[in-house]
Design a protein around this motif. Structure first.
Motif, PDB file in Angstrom:
ATOM      1  N   GLY A 232       8.541   2.103  21.014  1.00 51.26           N
ATOM      2  CA  GLY A 232       9.404   0.978  20.706  1.00 51.26           C
ATOM      3  C   GLY A 232       8.785   0.084  19.656  1.00 51.26           C
ATOM      4  N   ARG A 233       8.911  -1.207  19.865  1.00 48.37           N
ATOM      5  CA  ARG A 233       8.357  -2.161  18.906  1.00 48.37           C
ATOM      6  C   ARG A 233       6.837  -2.126  18.917  1.00 48.37           C
ATOM      7  NH1 ARG A 233      12.198  -7.442  20.129  1.00 48.37           N
ATOM      8  NH2 ARG A 233      14.120  -6.602  19.206  1.00 48.37           N
ATOM      9  N   ARG A 234       6.277  -2.499  17.795  1.00 45.41           N
ATOM     10  CA  ARG A 234       4.821  -2.544  17.669  1.00 45.41           C
ATOM     11  C   ARG A 234       4.237  -3.494  18.717  1.00 45.41           C
ATOM     12  NH1 ARG A 234       1.392  -1.246  13.515  1.00 45.41           N
ATOM     13  NH2 ARG A 234       3.185  -0.889  12.140  1.00 45.41           N
ATOM     14  N   GLY A 235       3.232  -3.018  19.419  1.00 49.49           N
ATOM     15  CA  GLY A 235       2.578  -3.840  20.424  1.00 49.49           C
ATOM     16  C   GLY A 235       3.063  -3.606  21.837  1.00 49.49           C
ATOM     17  N   GLU A 236       4.230  -2.941  22.015  1.00 51.69           N
ATOM     18  CA  GLU A 236       4.727  -2.659  23.357  1.00 51.69           C
ATOM     19  C   GLU A 236       4.014  -1.443  23.939  1.00 51.69           C
ATOM     20  OE1 GLU A 236       9.277  -4.438  23.238  1.00 51.69           O
ATOM     21  OE2 GLU A 236       8.971  -2.278  23.050  1.00 51.69           O
ATOM     22  N   VAL A 237       3.865  -1.429  25.250  1.00 52.74           N
ATOM     23  CA  VAL A 237       3.110  -0.341  25.890  1.00 52.74           C
ATOM     24  C   VAL A 237       4.011   0.786  26.371  1.00 52.74           C
ATOM     25  CG1 VAL A 237       1.245  -1.876  26.585  1.00 52.74           C
ATOM     26  CG2 VAL A 237       3.173  -1.528  28.143  1.00 52.74           C
ATOM     27  N   GLN A 238       5.303   0.529  26.545  1.00 50.95           N
ATOM     28  CA  GLN A 238       6.202   1.565  27.047  1.00 50.95           C
ATOM     29  C   GLN A 238       6.485   2.606  25.958  1.00 50.95           C
ATOM     30  OE1 GLN A 238       6.919  -1.675  26.881  1.00 50.95           O
ATOM     31  NE2 GLN A 238       7.429  -2.474  28.910  1.00 50.95           N
ATOM     32  N   ALA A 239       6.862   3.796  26.394  1.00 52.69           N
ATOM     33  CA  ALA A 239       7.198   4.874  25.460  1.00 52.69           C
ATOM     34  C   ALA A 239       8.121   5.872  26.160  1.00 52.69           C
ATOM     35  CB  ALA A 239       5.934   5.569  24.950  1.00 52.69           C
ATOM     36  N   ILE A 240       8.651   6.791  25.379  1.00 54.98           N
ATOM     37  CA  ILE A 240       9.499   7.868  25.893  1.00 54.98           C
ATOM     38  C   ILE A 240       8.821   9.194  25.583  1.00 54.98           C
ATOM     39  CG2 ILE A 240      11.740   9.021  25.765  1.00 54.98           C
ATOM     40  CD1 ILE A 240      12.915   6.360  24.769  1.00 54.98           C
ATOM     41  N   LEU A 241       8.560   9.979  26.618  1.00 55.69           N
ATOM     42  CA  LEU A 241       8.013  11.323  26.444  1.00 55.69           C
ATOM     43  C   LEU A 241       9.189  12.286  26.292  1.00 55.69           C
ATOM     44  CD1 LEU A 241       5.483  13.230  26.527  1.00 55.69           C
ATOM     45  CD2 LEU A 241       5.972  13.505  28.974  1.00 55.69           C
ATOM     46  N   THR A 242       9.214  13.046  25.203  1.00 54.96           N
ATOM     47  CA  THR A 242      10.296  14.005  24.989  1.00 54.96           C
ATOM     48  C   THR A 242       9.760  15.425  25.065  1.00 54.96           C
ATOM     49  OG1 THR A 242      10.064  14.025  22.563  1.00 54.96           O
ATOM     50  CG2 THR A 242      11.530  12.375  23.518  1.00 54.96           C
TER      51      THR A 242
ATOM     52  N   LEU B  69      14.436  16.881  27.200  1.00 53.95           N
ATOM     53  CA  LEU B  69      14.194  15.968  28.303  1.00 53.95           C
ATOM     54  C   LEU B  69      13.594  14.678  27.762  1.00 53.95           C
ATOM     55  CD1 LEU B  69      12.585  18.180  31.116  1.00 53.95           C
ATOM     56  CD2 LEU B  69      14.841  17.130  31.141  1.00 53.95           C
ATOM     57  N   MET B  70      13.934  13.555  28.415  1.00 53.38           N
ATOM     58  CA  MET B  70      13.388  12.255  28.032  1.00 53.38           C
ATOM     59  C   MET B  70      12.848  11.583  29.291  1.00 53.38           C
ATOM     60  SD  MET B  70      16.560  11.126  25.585  1.00 53.38           S
ATOM     61  CE  MET B  70      17.232  12.323  24.409  1.00 53.38           C
ATOM     62  N   LEU B  71      11.551  11.357  29.312  1.00 48.68           N
ATOM     63  CA  LEU B  71      10.885  10.798  30.481  1.00 48.68           C
ATOM     64  C   LEU B  71      10.275   9.440  30.130  1.00 48.68           C
ATOM     65  CD1 LEU B  71       9.052  14.049  31.657  1.00 48.68           C
ATOM     66  CD2 LEU B  71      11.305  13.225  32.364  1.00 48.68           C
ATOM     67  N   PHE B  72      10.513   8.449  30.958  1.00 47.88           N
ATOM     68  CA  PHE B  72      10.012   7.102  30.696  1.00 47.88           C
ATOM     69  C   PHE B  72       8.526   7.007  31.029  1.00 47.88           C
ATOM     70  CE2 PHE B  72       9.217   2.709  32.222  1.00 47.88           C
ATOM     71  CZ  PHE B  72       9.433   2.045  31.013  1.00 47.88           C
ATOM     72  N   LEU B  73       7.758   6.456  30.091  1.00 48.34           N
ATOM     73  CA  LEU B  73       6.326   6.219  30.305  1.00 48.34           C
ATOM     74  C   LEU B  73       6.078   4.717  30.374  1.00 48.34           C
ATOM     75  CD1 LEU B  73       4.686   8.711  27.746  1.00 48.34           C
ATOM     76  CD2 LEU B  73       5.264   9.125  30.141  1.00 48.34           C
TER      77      LEU B  73
END
Length: 315
Positions: free
Chosen positions: A139-149, A159-163
């Motif tokens: 996502g935005r710079r500095g955010e810790v969340q991501a999407i594993l594809t 598949l899209m998995l929330f990290l």
């Protein structure tokens, strides 16, 4: 006694001009009835407003539409529809070549011995085709969340998995969840070969390969060459579809696994022209265990309801 018929003279230049005029006039206007035009508008307009491309619409509704795709584009340019204009049609995405930072050094080859791209290329063709391409979307710079594809090469199902955090530990936990949903045997069948890049979140191949339900391994991971993410181009290209719903630069602060399941369902229910209008999810449902789809709350969305624009979920 003379001939009573009028004398006529042939002028080749004039005949040619008349023929050209008739040819042009015969192609002017539109070759559909008002009823056919209105029926076409009623099918096409709602789907375009949801972000679907004309190529996909024609692949899934060709039998219901009175003209071919190229004629539709010509009608749009002519302003025939009025409420459908060129700006409504999805734009082509342009990629800029990535620049390498001066302070960036590639991971030494010996650290990944036996797992580099040349090792992947040495695999049999069927194993390479069945490989799963893995990547992360941030996502935005500095955010810790991501999407594993995780993209299945053969039928473009992703598949899209929330990290919760963009790191090695969370990547391992996400793959552990998948293994527990379908079991080790099915995991090896579907994810036995994984191709990914050299992002820091993927470099601990032990976390990726080690089974969480047994003492053995569950897969073999291979890495693209440094700065060559195009070697897993199918995954990168499919991110274009994801970015239609979650544009680059969007915040992931409010993203949840439930919201991501909605995005995953719509993106994978979006028909693909290369599959004759069939969607990746339609193809995947014949191969991927129902336990995986149900466990991740991924379901087929009817073609008319597929939304490929921001606003599908709240971010």
């Amino acid at each position: 006694m003379g001939c009573g018929y009028e004398y006529r003279f042939y002028d080749g230049r004039m005949a040619h001009e008349l023929a050209q005029k008739r040819k042009v006039e015969s192609r002017e206007g539109i070759d559909v009835t008002p009823e056919e035009l209105e029926a076409m508008r009623s099918i096409v307009r709602p789907l375009i407003k949801k972000g679907q491309s004309p190529e996909v619409i024609w692949a899934t509704h060709a039998g219901e539409l009175p003209v071919c795709l190229s004629t539709f584009y010509r009608y749009v340019e002519m302003g025939v529809f009025g409420d459908i204009i060129g700006l409504d049609l999805p734009k082509k995405v342009r990629f800029k070549p990535r620049k390498r930072r001066a302070d960036e050094t590639p991971i030494p080859r010996h650290d990944l011995e036996g797992r580099v791209y040349k090792d992947f290329e040495a695999l049999p063709d069927d194993k390479k085709m069945d490989a799963v391409e893995m990547d992360c979307v941030v996502g935005r710079r500095g955010e810790v969340q991501a999407i594993l594809t995780l993209l299945f090469r053969r039928f473009r199902f992703q598949l899209m998995l929330f990290l919760p955090k963009h790191n090695q530990e969370e990547v391992g936990k996400a793959l552990d969840m998948v293994e527990r949903l379908i079991g080790l045997r099915e995991f090896k069948r579907l994810f036995g070969v994984i191709l990914t890049d050299r992002g820091s979140e993927f470099l601990d191949y032990g976390v990726i390969e080690k089974s969480c339900t047994s003492r053995g391994s569950r897969c073999r991971v291979y890495y693209c060459d440094p700065m060559k993410s195009g070697q897993k181009g199918s995954c990168e290209k499919n991110h274009v579809e994801l970015r239609k719903v979650i544009p680059k630069g969007s915040s992931f602060a409010k993203l949840t696994p439930a919201k991501l399941s909605v995005v995953c369902s719509h993106v994978n229910s979006y028909g693909r022209p290369q599959f004759g209008g069939a969607s990746p999810l339609q193809l995947a449902s014949q191969i991927v265990p129902a336990e995986l789809l149900d466990g991740l709350s991924i379901g087929l969305v009817p073609a008319e309801e597929v939304m490929m624009k921001p606003g599908l979920i709240e971010l």
